[in-house]
Design an enzyme around this catalytic site. Structure first.
Site, PDB file in Angstrom:
ATOM      1  CG  ASN A   1      29.614  -9.908  30.839  1.00 46.91           C
ATOM      2  OD1 ASN A   1      28.876  -8.947  31.056  1.00 46.91           O
ATOM      3  ND2 ASN A   1      30.496 -10.348  31.722  1.00 46.91           N
TER       4      ASN A   1
ATOM      5  CE  LYS B   1      34.489  -9.129  31.150  1.00 46.03           C
ATOM      6  NZ  LYS B   1      34.068  -9.633  32.482  1.00 46.03           N
TER       7      LYS B   1
ATOM      8  CD  GLU C   1      33.511 -12.860  33.066  1.00 49.10           C
ATOM      9  OE1 GLU C   1      33.102 -12.226  32.091  1.00 49.10           O
ATOM     10  OE2 GLU C   1      34.181 -12.340  33.983  1.00 49.10           O
TER      11      GLU C   1
ATOM     12  CB  CYS D   1      34.578  -6.540  34.656  1.00 52.10           C
ATOM     13  SG  CYS D   1      35.410  -7.063  36.178  1.00 52.10           S
TER      14      CYS D   1
HETATM   15  N1  CDT Z   1      34.131  -9.860  36.015  1.00 53.50           N
HETATM   16  C1  CDT Z   1      35.444  -9.842  35.741  1.00 53.50           C
HETATM   17  O1  CDT Z   1      35.861  -9.657  34.597  1.00 53.50           O
HETATM   18  N2  CDT Z   1      36.299 -10.072  36.792  1.00 53.50           N
HETATM   19  C2  CDT Z   1      37.711 -10.179  36.622  1.00 53.50           C
HETATM   20  C3  CDT Z   1      38.282 -11.163  37.572  1.00 53.50           C
HETATM   21  C4  CDT Z   1      39.568 -11.684  37.098  1.00 53.50           C
HETATM   22  S1  CDT Z   1      40.176 -13.011  38.053  1.00 53.50           S
HETATM   23  C5  CDT Z   1      39.817 -14.401  37.109  1.00 53.50           C
HETATM   24  C6  CDT Z   1      38.441  -8.848  36.793  1.00 53.50           C
HETATM   25  O2  CDT Z   1      39.342  -8.570  35.996  1.00 53.50           O
HETATM   26  O3  CDT Z   1      38.159  -8.111  37.732  1.00 53.50           O
END
Ligand code: CDT
Length: 315
Positions: free
Chosen positions: A111, A128, A147, A173
């Protein structure tokens, strides 16, 4: 004279499973034009900006997943128009995508985010590191967060680049929930951190009011920017993707910890702010002068220990 850089967060509304990369790229081109009209010189796009947030689905045909969602080259014929438009407008950008590489006879998936200069050349890449969710099938769940199934942990570390007269780093993220990630960038002098996200409105693991999830998103952004004396640009992909909602609230946060500007919708939307980069530089010499005030000899456990272990209290 203080250094200023006009930065935009180009939020994307939903991308559905049936949407093509070409249609996503067309929207990104529209957003970069809008950012240019606002005077932006650097645009931050979301995580996985060319496809829907596919880790919500358990899929078993690996070749089909690779074909539908992963990029073997960046840019490709379909994503090239974004690079062409940015170069034409003289704008740098950061964008996220699912990266597939062949290395030593092995197919690897990351990612990834890249930093692209105003000349259209890729100057930096980040893969990531904090991958949230799970790798196993949870067929009873309303949606999944796979993921850990679809990506490997990034292997490039946390880096910064000399970029547009600033020191800029990238995160993706879930990294925004981990102070260590920001601190490693700050220890390299980061003045801007660019981060794209896809965050479901619902919590997969336990019931949580959507407003509380947004509250956490905002307090983390404000705290990380302030404690690391950096501008922080966080850009969402959001809205209902095939019925699955993700929140917006894209933000540009000042090194003071104040939200300079925030998105209002869960659709395609550009927000822009003229960032005083020296605000970060000044704070690094005073309150957050790391060389003067940090005590790493007492932080050993942060790198030696991963999970919490309860130490009996001294009597
Ligand atoms: N894309 C990403 O990393 N989303 C996460 C969701 C966490 S919930 C399993 C985030 O930390 O926003």
């Amino acid at each position: 004279m203080a250094r200023h850089l006009k930065i935009a967060a180009a939020q994307l509304g939903p991308l559905h499973r049936a949407d093509t990369r070409a249609s996503a790229t067309k929207r990104l081109v529209g957003l970069i034009r809008e950012a240019h009209a606002m005077g932006a010189k650097f645009v931050v796009f979301p995580e996985l900006a060319f496809t829907t947030f596919f880790p919500r689905w358990w899929m078993e045909d690996a070749a089909d997943v690779d074909r539908r969602f992963f990029e073997k080259t960046m840019p490709s014929a379909e994503t090239q128009p974004l690079f062409d438009e940015a170069k034409k407008l003289g704008i740098g950008f950061c964008v996220g995508y699912a990266e597939l590489i062949e290395e030593h006879g092995r197919t690897r998936h990351f990612n990834t985010s890249i930093l692209v200069g105003p000349d259209g050349a890729i100057v930096g890449k980040y893969r990531k590191i904090h991958l949230p969710g799970h790798a196993e099938h949870k067929p009873q769940a309303a949606f999944q967060h796979l993921e850990k199934k679809y990506f490997e942990v990034g292997d490039l570390g946390f880096r910064v680049w000399n970029y547009l007269g600033t020191i800029t780093g990238m995160l993706i993220c879930n990294d925004r929930r981990w102070p260590e990630a920001f601190r490693v960038l700050a220890l390299q002098g980061a003045e801007i951190v660019a981060l794209g996200f896809n965050t479901p409105t619902e919590n997969l693991h336990y019931p949580e009011p959507p407003a509380l999830r947004v509250h956490h998103h905002l307090i983390m952004a404000q705290a990380m920017a302030f404690q690391n004396a950096t501008w922080l640009v966080e850009t969402a992909k959001c809205g209902y993707e095939d019925g699955f909602r993700m929140f917006g609230h894209s933000v540009i946060v000042a090194p003071s910890g104040e939200i300079a500007v925030k998105s209002q919708t869960e659709e395609d939307e550009v927000i822009c702010f003229n960032c005083d980069i020296d605000l970060a530089a000044n704070l690094k010499q005073t309150m957050f002068n790391f060389a003067a005030h940090r005590r790493p000899e007492h932080y050993r456990m942060i790198v030696d220990r991963v999970g919490a272990e309860v130490t009996p209290a001294n009597k």
